[in-house]
Write a protein that holds these residues in place. Sequence first.
Motif, PDB file in Angstrom:
ATOM      1  N   ALA A 120      -6.640 -11.505   5.065  1.00 50.23           N
ATOM      2  CA  ALA A 120      -5.445 -10.919   4.742  1.00 50.23           C
ATOM      3  C   ALA A 120      -5.550  -9.928   3.501  1.00 50.23           C
ATOM      4  O   ALA A 120      -4.931  -8.935   3.476  1.00 50.23           O
ATOM      5  CB  ALA A 120      -4.387 -11.931   4.788  1.00 50.23           C
ATOM      6  N   SER A 121      -6.162 -10.252   2.463  1.00 47.99           N
ATOM      7  CA  SER A 121      -6.264  -9.555   1.242  1.00 47.99           C
ATOM      8  C   SER A 121      -7.256  -8.275   1.395  1.00 47.99           C
ATOM      9  O   SER A 121      -6.870  -7.279   0.961  1.00 47.99           O
ATOM     10  CB  SER A 121      -7.125 -10.493  -0.094  1.00 47.99           C
ATOM     11  N   LEU A 179      -3.452  -2.881   2.131  1.00 48.22           N
ATOM     12  CA  LEU A 179      -3.610  -1.343   1.829  1.00 48.22           C
ATOM     13  C   LEU A 179      -3.432  -1.346   0.299  1.00 48.22           C
ATOM     14  O   LEU A 179      -4.007  -0.512  -0.363  1.00 48.22           O
ATOM     15  CB  LEU A 179      -2.458  -0.812   2.364  1.00 48.22           C
ATOM     16  N   ARG A 180      -2.669  -2.256  -0.380  1.00 45.23           N
ATOM     17  CA  ARG A 180      -2.639  -2.238  -1.782  1.00 45.23           C
ATOM     18  C   ARG A 180      -3.753  -2.891  -2.618  1.00 45.23           C
ATOM     19  O   ARG A 180      -3.847  -2.898  -3.741  1.00 45.23           O
ATOM     20  CB  ARG A 180      -1.279  -2.875  -2.173  1.00 45.23           C
ATOM     21  N   ARG A 181      -4.555  -3.534  -1.796  1.00 44.39           N
ATOM     22  CA  ARG A 181      -5.805  -4.180  -2.333  1.00 44.39           C
ATOM     23  C   ARG A 181      -5.307  -5.239  -3.480  1.00 44.39           C
ATOM     24  O   ARG A 181      -5.788  -5.429  -4.405  1.00 44.39           O
ATOM     25  CB  ARG A 181      -6.543  -3.101  -3.207  1.00 44.39           C
ATOM     26  N   GLU A 182      -4.409  -6.064  -2.873  1.00 49.62           N
ATOM     27  CA  GLU A 182      -3.677  -7.036  -3.761  1.00 49.62           C
ATOM     28  C   GLU A 182      -4.309  -8.580  -3.124  1.00 49.62           C
ATOM     29  O   GLU A 182      -4.321  -8.737  -1.971  1.00 49.62           O
ATOM     30  CB  GLU A 182      -2.269  -7.186  -3.897  1.00 49.62           C
ATOM     31  N   TRP A 183      -4.561  -9.426  -4.004  1.00 48.47           N
ATOM     32  CA  TRP A 183      -4.882 -10.867  -3.416  1.00 48.47           C
ATOM     33  C   TRP A 183      -3.579 -11.431  -2.762  1.00 48.47           C
ATOM     34  O   TRP A 183      -2.655 -11.335  -3.627  1.00 48.47           O
ATOM     35  CB  TRP A 183      -5.326 -11.597  -4.764  1.00 48.47           C
TER      36      TRP A 183
END
Length: 289
Positions: free
Chosen positions: A53-54, A58-62
Amino acid sequence: MTSLHEFYYRLPARAGGFRPGSHLGTSLGHGQEFAAHMRLLDNPDPRRLDLRASLRNLRREWLVRVHRQRVSVPVHAVVDVSASMRFGARASKLHVAADFLEGLGHSAFRAGDPVGMLAFDAVERTDLFVPARHSRGAGYAMSAMLREFASAGASARAGGAEGLSQAAQRLADRQGLIFLVSDFHWALEVLDGILDMLAQAYVVPMITWDPAEAEPPPGNALLAVRDAESGRQRTLWVRKTLRAQWRDAVAARRARLDALFLARGLRPIHLHGAFEAEAVSRYFLEAVA
């Protein structure tokens, strides 16, 4: 009491709470039911990191997985101990209620729920009050109290909605599971207001009747009867017409009770002379299906 008397029960809707248990809960925590993804910064638990999922984010967040936990709920039995509950051909209705309480205590312990008892006749019977607790022997203790009360031979008082109202005030606006055990041989006009007090809980009415009061005796004969609530005695000539009126009155009372509860989305359980754990399990399986 053997494991054959244990029955299945689960709330059909989600319940609030934080103590782990067996019921679907609304709170987030450790559990098997996936609820959503959250940012690792908002929920700093790297053990629940979701790499796939990470990478798709699209925001490249963990992102971490957040689950809903199952919770325990307080379970109460509100038992009618009025004079009419002492009636029974083979066993009194109080003994049937005691059998149910023993099974309830065993089942609640297995489910991880605290269980308690309240009782009433014309008033709340504080001498039979048992606070909800998580204990292996809670069901045995409640059942023993009720059996001792039934065999004590003390003068029994008539039942009424006033006693139920006093007992229900202890549980007003509380979530949980409430078994209302009674023959409901009292005026039902104020029952709506009592159910309003218990609206936050899941209420299961348990209409406890004995076959000897639901079915008239066969044959034509004189029958001496006594009203268990008022103590009034009278003699009846049992004949075909009276038997038909008897059955009609029982059917009308049952229909009124069923309609009263169904209007609030409650489906009662009918106990006829004995407690059947399988019937209670079937009731909850149908409710959560």
